[in-house]
Structure formats: C-alpha cells, structure tokens
Design a protein around this motif. Structure first.
Motif, PDB file in Angstrom:
ATOM      1  N   GLY A   1       2.632  18.364  12.505  1.00  0.00           N
ATOM      2  CA  GLY A   1       2.950  18.702  11.119  1.00  0.00           C
ATOM      3  C   GLY A   1       2.664  17.580  10.135  1.00  0.00           C
ATOM      4  O   GLY A   1       2.796  17.765   8.930  1.00  0.00           O
ATOM      5  N   TYR A   2       2.286  16.417  10.639  1.00  0.00           N
ATOM      6  CA  TYR A   2       2.020  15.264   9.777  1.00  0.00           C
ATOM      7  C   TYR A   2       0.629  14.707  10.044  1.00  0.00           C
ATOM      8  O   TYR A   2       0.130  14.774  11.153  1.00  0.00           O
ATOM      9  N   ASP A   3       0.045  14.146   9.010  1.00  0.00           N
ATOM     10  CA  ASP A   3      -1.263  13.513   9.101  1.00  0.00           C
ATOM     11  C   ASP A   3      -1.038  12.005   9.201  1.00  0.00           C
ATOM     12  O   ASP A   3      -0.618  11.369   8.230  1.00  0.00           O
ATOM     13  N   PHE A   4      -1.265  11.431  10.382  1.00  0.00           N
ATOM     14  CA  PHE A   4      -0.972  10.019  10.610  1.00  0.00           C
ATOM     15  C   PHE A   4      -1.806   9.106   9.715  1.00  0.00           C
ATOM     16  O   PHE A   4      -1.399   7.981   9.431  1.00  0.00           O
ATOM     17  N   SER A   5      -2.936   9.566   9.233  1.00  0.00           N
ATOM     18  CA  SER A   5      -3.763   8.725   8.358  1.00  0.00           C
ATOM     19  C   SER A   5      -3.097   8.506   6.995  1.00  0.00           C
ATOM     20  O   SER A   5      -3.501   7.611   6.254  1.00  0.00           O
ATOM     21  N   ARG A   6      -2.063   9.277   6.670  1.00  0.00           N
ATOM     22  CA  ARG A   6      -1.355   9.105   5.385  1.00  0.00           C
ATOM     23  C   ARG A   6      -0.205   8.120   5.488  1.00  0.00           C
ATOM     24  O   ARG A   6       0.480   7.844   4.504  1.00  0.00           O
ATOM     25  N   ILE A   7      -0.002   7.561   6.669  1.00  0.00           N
ATOM     26  CA  ILE A   7       1.024   6.536   6.894  1.00  0.00           C
ATOM     27  C   ILE A   7       0.501   5.180   6.438  1.00  0.00           C
ATOM     28  O   ILE A   7      -0.678   4.881   6.595  1.00  0.00           O
ATOM     29  N   GLU A   8       1.384   4.365   5.875  1.00  0.00           N
ATOM     30  CA  GLU A   8       1.083   2.966   5.582  1.00  0.00           C
ATOM     31  C   GLU A   8       2.180   2.127   6.214  1.00  0.00           C
ATOM     32  O   GLU A   8       3.356   2.436   6.062  1.00  0.00           O
ATOM     33  N   VAL A   9       1.785   1.088   6.928  1.00  0.00           N
ATOM     34  CA  VAL A   9       2.734   0.188   7.564  1.00  0.00           C
ATOM     35  C   VAL A   9       2.611  -1.172   6.886  1.00  0.00           C
ATOM     36  O   VAL A   9       1.542  -1.771   6.884  1.00  0.00           O
ATOM     37  N   GLU A  10       3.697  -1.628   6.285  1.00  0.00           N
ATOM     38  CA  GLU A  10       3.726  -2.952   5.653  1.00  0.00           C
ATOM     39  C   GLU A  10       4.410  -3.903   6.625  1.00  0.00           C
ATOM     40  O   GLU A  10       5.482  -3.596   7.152  1.00  0.00           O
ATOM     41  N   TYR A  11       3.787  -5.056   6.872  1.00  0.00           N
ATOM     42  CA  TYR A  11       4.326  -5.979   7.855  1.00  0.00           C
ATOM     43  C   TYR A  11       4.226  -7.422   7.367  1.00  0.00           C
ATOM     44  O   TYR A  11       3.439  -7.736   6.467  1.00  0.00           O
ATOM     45  N   ALA A  12       5.051  -8.285   7.953  1.00  0.00           N
ATOM     46  CA  ALA A  12       5.033  -9.709   7.628  1.00  0.00           C
ATOM     47  C   ALA A  12       3.765 -10.324   8.204  1.00  0.00           C
ATOM     48  O   ALA A  12       3.460 -10.143   9.379  1.00  0.00           O
ATOM     49  N   ASP A  13       3.036 -11.045   7.346  1.00  0.00           N
ATOM     50  CA  ASP A  13       1.763 -11.643   7.736  1.00  0.00           C
ATOM     51  C   ASP A  13       1.680 -13.022   7.088  1.00  0.00           C
ATOM     52  O   ASP A  13       1.330 -13.134   5.907  1.00  0.00           O
ATOM     53  N   ARG A  14       2.042 -14.036   7.841  1.00  0.00           N
ATOM     54  CA  ARG A  14       2.024 -15.393   7.289  1.00  0.00           C
ATOM     55  C   ARG A  14       0.618 -15.762   6.830  1.00  0.00           C
ATOM     56  O   ARG A  14      -0.347 -15.563   7.543  1.00  0.00           O
ATOM     57  N   GLY A  15       0.550 -16.286   5.607  1.00  0.00           N
ATOM     58  CA  GLY A  15      -0.739 -16.703   5.061  1.00  0.00           C
ATOM     59  C   GLY A  15      -1.359 -15.670   4.139  1.00  0.00           C
ATOM     60  O   GLY A  15      -2.215 -15.988   3.332  1.00  0.00           O
ATOM     61  N   ALA A  16      -0.933 -14.418   4.242  1.00  0.00           N
ATOM     62  CA  ALA A  16      -1.434 -13.367   3.343  1.00  0.00           C
ATOM     63  C   ALA A  16      -0.716 -13.503   1.996  1.00  0.00           C
ATOM     64  O   ALA A  16       0.361 -14.100   1.918  1.00  0.00           O
ATOM     65  N   PRO A  17      -1.285 -12.963   0.927  1.00  0.00           N
ATOM     66  CA  PRO A  17      -0.606 -13.017  -0.376  1.00  0.00           C
ATOM     67  C   PRO A  17       0.781 -12.388  -0.291  1.00  0.00           C
ATOM     68  O   PRO A  17       0.936 -11.254   0.133  1.00  0.00           O
ATOM     69  N   GLY A  18       1.795 -13.181  -0.649  1.00  0.00           N
ATOM     70  CA  GLY A  18       3.169 -12.698  -0.584  1.00  0.00           C
ATOM     71  C   GLY A  18       3.687 -12.583   0.846  1.00  0.00           C
ATOM     72  O   GLY A  18       4.743 -12.001   1.077  1.00  0.00           O
ATOM     73  N   ASP A  19       2.958 -13.110   1.803  1.00  0.00           N
ATOM     74  CA  ASP A  19       3.293 -13.042   3.234  1.00  0.00           C
ATOM     75  C   ASP A  19       3.467 -11.609   3.725  1.00  0.00           C
ATOM     76  O   ASP A  19       4.214 -11.345   4.665  1.00  0.00           O
ATOM     77  N   ARG A  20       2.788 -10.649   3.097  1.00  0.00           N
ATOM     78  CA  ARG A  20       2.839  -9.245   3.502  1.00  0.00           C
ATOM     79  C   ARG A  20       1.432  -8.673   3.556  1.00  0.00           C
ATOM     80  O   ARG A  20       0.570  -9.029   2.759  1.00  0.00           O
TER      81      ARG A  20
ATOM     82  N   LEU B   1       5.580   3.804   4.951  1.00  0.00           N
ATOM     83  CA  LEU B   1       5.449   4.734   3.839  1.00  0.00           C
ATOM     84  C   LEU B   1       4.632   5.935   4.276  1.00  0.00           C
ATOM     85  O   LEU B   1       3.715   5.811   5.093  1.00  0.00           O
ATOM     86  N   TYR B   2       4.967   7.102   3.721  1.00  0.00           N
ATOM     87  CA  TYR B   2       4.190   8.319   3.936  1.00  0.00           C
ATOM     88  C   TYR B   2       3.865   8.878   2.562  1.00  0.00           C
ATOM     89  O   TYR B   2       4.766   9.205   1.793  1.00  0.00           O
ATOM     90  N   ASP B   3       2.598   8.955   2.224  1.00  0.00           N
ATOM     91  CA  ASP B   3       2.144   9.373   0.885  1.00  0.00           C
ATOM     92  C   ASP B   3       2.781   8.538  -0.221  1.00  0.00           C
ATOM     93  O   ASP B   3       3.120   9.043  -1.285  1.00  0.00           O
ATOM     94  N   GLY B   4       2.980   7.252   0.037  1.00  0.00           N
ATOM     95  CA  GLY B   4       3.524   6.354  -0.971  1.00  0.00           C
ATOM     96  C   GLY B   4       5.037   6.335  -1.049  1.00  0.00           C
ATOM     97  O   GLY B   4       5.603   5.502  -1.752  1.00  0.00           O
ATOM     98  N   ASP B   5       5.736   7.243  -0.363  1.00  0.00           N
ATOM     99  CA  ASP B   5       7.194   7.264  -0.349  1.00  0.00           C
ATOM    100  C   ASP B   5       7.704   6.429   0.825  1.00  0.00           C
ATOM    101  O   ASP B   5       7.226   6.580   1.949  1.00  0.00           O
ATOM    102  N   VAL B   6       8.699   5.582   0.584  1.00  0.00           N
ATOM    103  CA  VAL B   6       9.272   4.763   1.645  1.00  0.00           C
ATOM    104  C   VAL B   6      10.083   5.666   2.565  1.00  0.00           C
ATOM    105  O   VAL B   6      11.018   6.339   2.152  1.00  0.00           O
TER     106      VAL B   6
END
Length: 117
Positions: free
Chosen positions: A51-70, A106-111
C-alpha cells in the motif's frame, strides 16, 4: 497521504494494537510497554507493505562532516534493510548507515518517525 491517514493505518504511536483496535497475538505486556516502533521496524513495514511506495520515503540521518551534520537519502536509493544498518547506493559504492544514526523518517514530506532528543 497525510499523517492522519498513517495514524489510522497503525503507524503513529503504536502500543501493540493492530489497525482497527485488534491486539496482535504476540502483544504481551512487555511488548506493549515499548511504545513507538523502531526506525528499523517502520522502514521494514513501508518496504514490504504494497500500500506504500518506498521511493517516497526520506531517511534523515546523522552524518559527521555534512552540512549541519545531517544527510538525507530517498527510499529508491536504499539497497537493503539489514538487521543493524540500511545499505544505501552512494554512487560509487554501497554505504552502510546504522539505525542509531537515523534521526527522522518522512513520507511525502510528512514526519512519520523522529528520534527523541
């Protein structure tokens, strides 16, 4: 689909109850007391639920060295969901991101899920 729809389908604040108010057979008192599901279990649910399209998922994760560490990765770049980490296509190689680094889903921009501060 918005957060209210996901809540009705059993994604927000689960305490062992299935959609429609039924209790799972495995929902012992110990399991019910855990509260909200883990990021790994939620990603597995989205990955396997037709019932869900996995390509519409966004995963935000801690990434040292990236802008804002995210950093953020979309579902279509996720190669596999291992027991301890998710494998992501990083272009030249496959990167492994441990679940303890996941901050929001996030799914379609909603947390849908956020780690407690």
């Amino acid at each position: 689909m918005n957060v209210a729809d996901l809540s009705r389908r059993g994604f927000a604040g689960r305490t062992g109850a299935a959609p429609g108010g039924r209790r799972h057979l495995y929902a012992t008192p110990e399991r019910r007391s855990r509260g909200m599901r883990t990021s790994h279990r939620l990603l597995l649910r989205f990955y396997h639920d037709p019932g869900y399209d996995f390509s519409r998922i966004e995963v935000e994760y801690a990434d040292r060295g990236a802008p804002g560490d995210r950093s953020t990765v979309r579902g279509d770049r996720v190669v596999a969901l291992d027991a301890q980490y998710l494998e992501v296509d990083a272009g030249t190689h496959v990167a492994c991101i441990p679940y303890h680094r996941v901050r929001r889903i996030l799914y379609d921009g909603d947390v849908i899920w956020a780690r407690k501060a």
